[in-house]
Design an enzyme around this catalytic site. Structure first.
Site, PDB file in Angstrom:
ATOM      1  N   THR A 222       0.853  -1.189   0.000  1.00 48.77           N
ATOM      2  CA  THR A 222       0.000   0.000   0.000  1.00 48.77           C
ATOM      3  C   THR A 222       0.893   1.245   0.000  1.00 48.77           C
ATOM      4  OG1 THR A 222      -0.191  -0.091   2.407  1.00 48.77           O
ATOM      5  CG2 THR A 222      -1.924  -1.181   1.135  1.00 48.77           C
TER       6      THR A 222
ATOM      7  N   THR B 156       1.483   4.485   1.553  1.00 44.62           N
ATOM      8  CA  THR B 156       2.265   5.038   2.666  1.00 44.62           C
ATOM      9  C   THR B 156       3.194   3.986   3.256  1.00 44.62           C
ATOM     10  OG1 THR B 156       0.488   6.593   3.161  1.00 44.62           O
ATOM     11  CG2 THR B 156       2.118   6.234   4.892  1.00 44.62           C
ATOM     12  N   CYS B 157       2.706   2.769   3.356  1.00 44.11           N
ATOM     13  CA  CYS B 157       3.499   1.678   3.934  1.00 44.11           C
ATOM     14  C   CYS B 157       4.732   1.371   3.087  1.00 44.11           C
ATOM     15  CB  CYS B 157       2.638   0.423   4.068  1.00 44.11           C
ATOM     16  SG  CYS B 157       1.095   0.681   4.969  1.00 44.11           S
ATOM     17  N   SER B 158       4.572   1.415   1.757  1.00 40.30           N
ATOM     18  CA  SER B 158       5.643   1.022   0.841  1.00 40.30           C
ATOM     19  C   SER B 158       6.591   2.147   0.454  1.00 40.30           C
ATOM     20  CB  SER B 158       5.038   0.446  -0.444  1.00 40.30           C
ATOM     21  OG  SER B 158       4.311  -0.723  -0.162  1.00 40.30           O
TER      22      SER B 158
END
Length: 188
Positions: free
Chosen positions: A53, A55-57
């Site tokens: 996803t 923001t996570c990545s």
């Protein structure tokens, strides 16, 4: 999850590389428990909504990887990223990001996340049940410090991110360590 509480006992189904298997997929199943991850060490655990996803990545996981060595300077022995994704997805994500330091924990069924009280519905995004974004400093299986993004709720319209960032956690740990040791921080 209040501080001073033990992390819940959970068994995680992981996939680990095993060169004796051979072939294009040399991995075997291995059960690792919360005791394996947290017992006898001081670690940072952070959890996020999902592998791959935005923001996570692009921010959270890459920043933890980049700042990993800084955590060692404040007494952290390991950094773990947990997500409600299966071991196959987590391994592919780690490979895609070129991770070498942060260890990924697959919470495929969401059991750990549920027991931590951080499972939320993300049906508005088509995700189903996922983790709310949070982080914790865990010392010998006991939560020492807690960092939770504001707005905890099912189907949240926004994706808040700062409290659980590595920058915020490091700043807090440095301040905590300075206060604990009775040192006065030096400002340049």
């Amino acid at each position: 999850m209040p501080v001073k509480k033990r992390v819940p006992f959970v068994a995680f189904r992981t996939r680990v590389r095993d060169e004796t298997i051979g072939g294009p997929n040399p991995y075997r199943w291995e059960v690792r428990t919360t005791e394996d991850y947290f017992s006898g060490k001081r670690v940072v655990l952070f959890s996020l909504p999902g592998a791959f996803t935005p923001t996570c990545s692009t921010q959270q996981l890459p920043d933890f990887e980049r700042l990993y060595d800084e955590f060692g300077k404040v007494g952290i022995e390991a950094v773990y990223c947990l997500s409600v994704n299966d071991a196959f997805v987590m391994n592919a994500w780690g490979k895609a990001l070129g991770l070498e330091k942060v260890r990924l924990i697959p919470d495929g069924s969401g059991e750990f996340t549920r027991k931590m009280g951080m499972l939320v519905a993300k049906d508005n995004l088509g995700f189903g049940m996922r983790s709310w974004r949070y982080a914790a400093v865990v010392n010998d299986s006991v939560v020492e410090q807690w960092f939770e993004e504001e707005g905890f709720s099912d189907n949240c319209e926004s994706d808040p991110y700062w409290a659980s960032s590595p920058q915020n956690i490091l700043e807090t740990l440095r301040t905590f360590d300075t206060a604990r040791l009775g040192r006065v921080p030096i400002k340049f």
